[in-house]
Write a protein that holds these residues in place. Sequence first.
Motif, PDB file in Angstrom:
ATOM      1  N   ARG A 145       0.807  -1.197  -0.169  1.00 26.18           N
ATOM      2  CA  ARG A 145      -0.080   0.021  -0.038  1.00 26.18           C
ATOM      3  C   ARG A 145       0.868   1.180   0.015  1.00 26.18           C
ATOM      4  O   ARG A 145       0.456   2.257  -0.792  1.00 26.18           O
ATOM      5  CB  ARG A 145      -0.917  -0.052   1.372  1.00 26.18           C
ATOM      6  CG  ARG A 145      -2.221  -0.762   0.894  1.00 26.18           C
ATOM      7  CD  ARG A 145      -3.018  -0.569   2.146  1.00 26.18           C
ATOM      8  NE  ARG A 145      -2.692  -0.862   3.432  1.00 26.18           N
ATOM      9  CZ  ARG A 145      -3.006  -2.135   3.860  1.00 26.18           C
ATOM     10  NH1 ARG A 145      -3.717  -3.357   3.046  1.00 26.18           N
ATOM     11  NH2 ARG A 145      -2.604  -2.680   5.006  1.00 26.18           N
ATOM     12  N   GLU A 182       1.168   3.963  -3.068  1.00 26.00           N
ATOM     13  CA  GLU A 182       0.826   5.524  -2.816  1.00 26.00           C
ATOM     14  C   GLU A 182       1.798   6.474  -3.311  1.00 26.00           C
ATOM     15  O   GLU A 182       1.630   7.468  -3.608  1.00 26.00           O
ATOM     16  CB  GLU A 182       0.255   5.625  -1.244  1.00 26.00           C
ATOM     17  CG  GLU A 182      -0.141   7.092  -1.023  1.00 26.00           C
ATOM     18  CD  GLU A 182      -1.356   7.599  -1.599  1.00 26.00           C
ATOM     19  OE1 GLU A 182      -1.375   8.608  -1.873  1.00 26.00           O
ATOM     20  OE2 GLU A 182      -1.994   6.571  -2.213  1.00 26.00           O
ATOM     21  N   ALA A 200      -2.042  -4.550  -6.944  1.00 22.26           N
ATOM     22  CA  ALA A 200      -2.126  -2.904  -6.444  1.00 22.26           C
ATOM     23  C   ALA A 200      -1.908  -2.070  -7.735  1.00 22.26           C
ATOM     24  O   ALA A 200      -2.449  -0.938  -7.625  1.00 22.26           O
ATOM     25  CB  ALA A 200      -0.812  -2.651  -5.606  1.00 22.26           C
TER      26      ALA A 200
END
Length: 100
Positions: free
Chosen positions: A42, A46, A94
């Motif tokens: 994550r 980001e 992702a």
Amino acid sequence: MGSDISLCYANEEYLERCAVEIAGRAAMPVALHKMERMEAIRAATEEIRQENAAHYDVTGVLGTMIDVAPPSKTVSQAQIKAIQEELIDLARDAAETLLP
């Protein structure tokens, strides 16, 4: 029809490059035991999202807000590569979130 196939192929290529980058960035904090795998995925996703936004920010403000801390310790490249290979499937999932 041909342009649709070309666009699909380009998207797949882009997603694979992003997945490799995400897995590579996530491998270091996992190797250093600073983050769990999903947390590192994550965070890496980001970072890429912020870098993409900064790239298109004509004011340059977003680019100054990106703060990626260097690793505090060194880890062998073999260990990083092994973790990166383990993370690639999570990273592919992702990477899908990076497409508009």
